[in-house]
Each structure stands twice: as C-alpha cells, then as structure tokens.
Design an enzyme around this catalytic site. Sequence first.
Site, PDB file in Angstrom:
ATOM      1  N   GLY A  27      29.163  41.771  50.874  1.00  0.00           N
ATOM      2  CA  GLY A  27      30.313  41.505  51.708  1.00  0.00           C
ATOM      3  C   GLY A  27      31.261  40.498  51.082  1.00  0.00           C
ATOM      4  O   GLY A  27      30.835  39.548  50.421  1.00  0.00           O
ATOM      5  N   ASN A  28      32.551  40.722  51.271  1.00  0.00           N
ATOM      6  CA  ASN A  28      33.572  39.806  50.800  1.00  0.00           C
ATOM      7  C   ASN A  28      34.796  39.897  51.700  1.00  0.00           C
ATOM      8  O   ASN A  28      35.043  40.927  52.331  1.00  0.00           O
ATOM      9  CB  ASN A  28      33.930  40.054  49.329  1.00  0.00           C
ATOM     10  CG  ASN A  28      33.727  41.491  48.907  1.00  0.00           C
ATOM     11  OD1 ASN A  28      34.549  42.345  49.186  1.00  0.00           O
ATOM     12  ND2 ASN A  28      32.592  41.772  48.257  1.00  0.00           N
ATOM     13  N   GLY A  43      28.324  35.564  45.255  1.00  0.00           N
ATOM     14  CA  GLY A  43      26.942  35.139  45.369  1.00  0.00           C
ATOM     15  C   GLY A  43      26.663  33.934  46.247  1.00  0.00           C
ATOM     16  O   GLY A  43      25.654  33.259  46.052  1.00  0.00           O
ATOM     17  N   SER A  72      33.132  39.657  42.695  1.00  0.00           N
ATOM     18  CA  SER A  72      33.390  40.684  41.674  1.00  0.00           C
ATOM     19  C   SER A  72      34.239  41.822  42.219  1.00  0.00           C
ATOM     20  O   SER A  72      34.760  42.637  41.450  1.00  0.00           O
ATOM     21  CB  SER A  72      32.061  41.240  41.141  1.00  0.00           C
ATOM     22  OG  SER A  72      31.326  41.872  42.187  1.00  0.00           O
ATOM     23  N   GLU A  73      34.369  41.889  43.552  1.00  0.00           N
ATOM     24  CA  GLU A  73      35.185  42.932  44.173  1.00  0.00           C
ATOM     25  C   GLU A  73      36.658  42.515  44.281  1.00  0.00           C
ATOM     26  O   GLU A  73      37.442  43.176  44.962  1.00  0.00           O
ATOM     27  CB  GLU A  73      34.650  43.271  45.568  1.00  0.00           C
ATOM     28  CG  GLU A  73      33.214  43.748  45.604  1.00  0.00           C
ATOM     29  CD  GLU A  73      33.044  45.178  45.137  1.00  0.00           C
ATOM     30  OE1 GLU A  73      33.954  45.709  44.466  1.00  0.00           O
ATOM     31  OE2 GLU A  73      32.005  45.777  45.440  1.00  0.00           O
ATOM     32  N   HIS A 155      28.068  53.142  49.550  1.00  0.00           N
ATOM     33  CA  HIS A 155      28.319  51.717  49.336  1.00  0.00           C
ATOM     34  C   HIS A 155      28.395  50.926  50.644  1.00  0.00           C
ATOM     35  O   HIS A 155      27.479  50.188  50.972  1.00  0.00           O
ATOM     36  CB  HIS A 155      29.609  51.550  48.530  1.00  0.00           C
ATOM     37  CG  HIS A 155      29.853  50.149  48.068  1.00  0.00           C
ATOM     38  ND1 HIS A 155      28.974  49.458  47.274  1.00  0.00           N
ATOM     39  CD2 HIS A 155      30.877  49.301  48.298  1.00  0.00           C
ATOM     40  CE1 HIS A 155      29.443  48.247  47.031  1.00  0.00           C
ATOM     41  NE2 HIS A 155      30.597  48.114  47.649  1.00  0.00           N
TER      42      HIS A 155
END
Length: 207
Positions: A27-28, A43, A72-73, A155
């Site tokens: 999640g982001n 992270g 990273s997204e 995903h």
Amino acid sequence: MDREMIAEILRVAKRLDEKNLVNAFEGNISAKKDGLIYITPTGKNKAFLTEDMIAVVDECGKQTGGKYRPTSELPMHMETYTIREGIGGVVHCHPTFLTAYALCNKPVETRAYPEMMGNFHLFQVAPYGRPGTEDILKGAIPILEHEDIVILGNHGVLAVGETVLDAMNKIEAAEAITKTVFVANMLGKQADLSPEECEFFFSLNRK
C-alpha cells in the site's frame, strides 16, 4: 512544502492501517498540490509514519523533502496524476476482498445492490502489469480515464479522488461492497433488480 498536505497523508495512512487495508509492505498513499507530490515512504509501517518520513517529489520525480525514499510505486502515482484533470489524491493498497478478485482477474459487479450500482457501477480489472514498473498502469489508464477505482490484475486496487481523503473513502467503500458481494455469492444467487431499476441506479454515477 505544504505541512497540511503531509498531515493529511498521515491521517489517511493511520486510518487505512486501522482498517487493515495497508501494512508496512503493501500500500502507498499520495497527494498532489502546486506541482509537488507528497507520498508515503518505502517499507515503513503506515501506523507509525511521522511528518519527516513523507517523501516530497517534484513533477520530474526528484525528491525535495522527506528523510526516506518514496515508495517504489512512485512512477505509478506520478502517471496517475496525468490521466485526467481533477485528481488530487491516489491510494493504492491490497485489501483482502478486492485483492482476491484481482488475483482471480474478476470484476466486481452486481445488479442486486443499489448502493454499488448508484455509486460505482462496477469495479473493472486491468490486465496485469509488473509492480514497480511503468507497465503496471498501462491497462488501467483507459479505465481511470472515466472511473475512480480500478482493480489491478494479480496485484491490488487503485483509487483516485479530488483529495487523498476522497480516494481513501472510495477504497473503504469499495472493499466493504466487495466483501458483501462475495458473501452474497457464497449464499446463493443474488436477487437481481429489474432492468429499469438497475438503469436508474447506473444513471446516477455516469460521468
């Protein structure tokens, strides 16, 4: 930098963590204002984020604030903001029921649930794209051109809103609706409403 935007990211992160919709590795969350994107770091547990941990990047992807690297997204978030006007917040996560549908590449749809039809119509599935690369959003772009939620094949799910709070609300509602549809299907055949009644509710959310 806008400290209120950072504070809103923190509020949304905490709320999504409390709802078990995100965790340290999945999640982001981001928001955009005045050419800057405020986004959660990679992270880190969403429940324990602090103001200085939120990454701030410009429209070229250069980090200008925050002591940790962005998720990273980040490329996915950056591209999402370019899809159409009015997107001010993006939430990507892996809630249990929506992600189960993502793994099965199945859309979420019903003709028996007025609240689903009236607010969302259905949740479409975009073809799989490798996470962390530009491919993840390729199949989702045509859907996000006219919808606020898309299931990312194999995903998770991505939601957009006028604000990050708006995107969060859509994720919460989508997961609750998906859980209800799943349970209904387990119980038996849904009692579909008439075509006329379905058309009435579908018409409420046409853009």
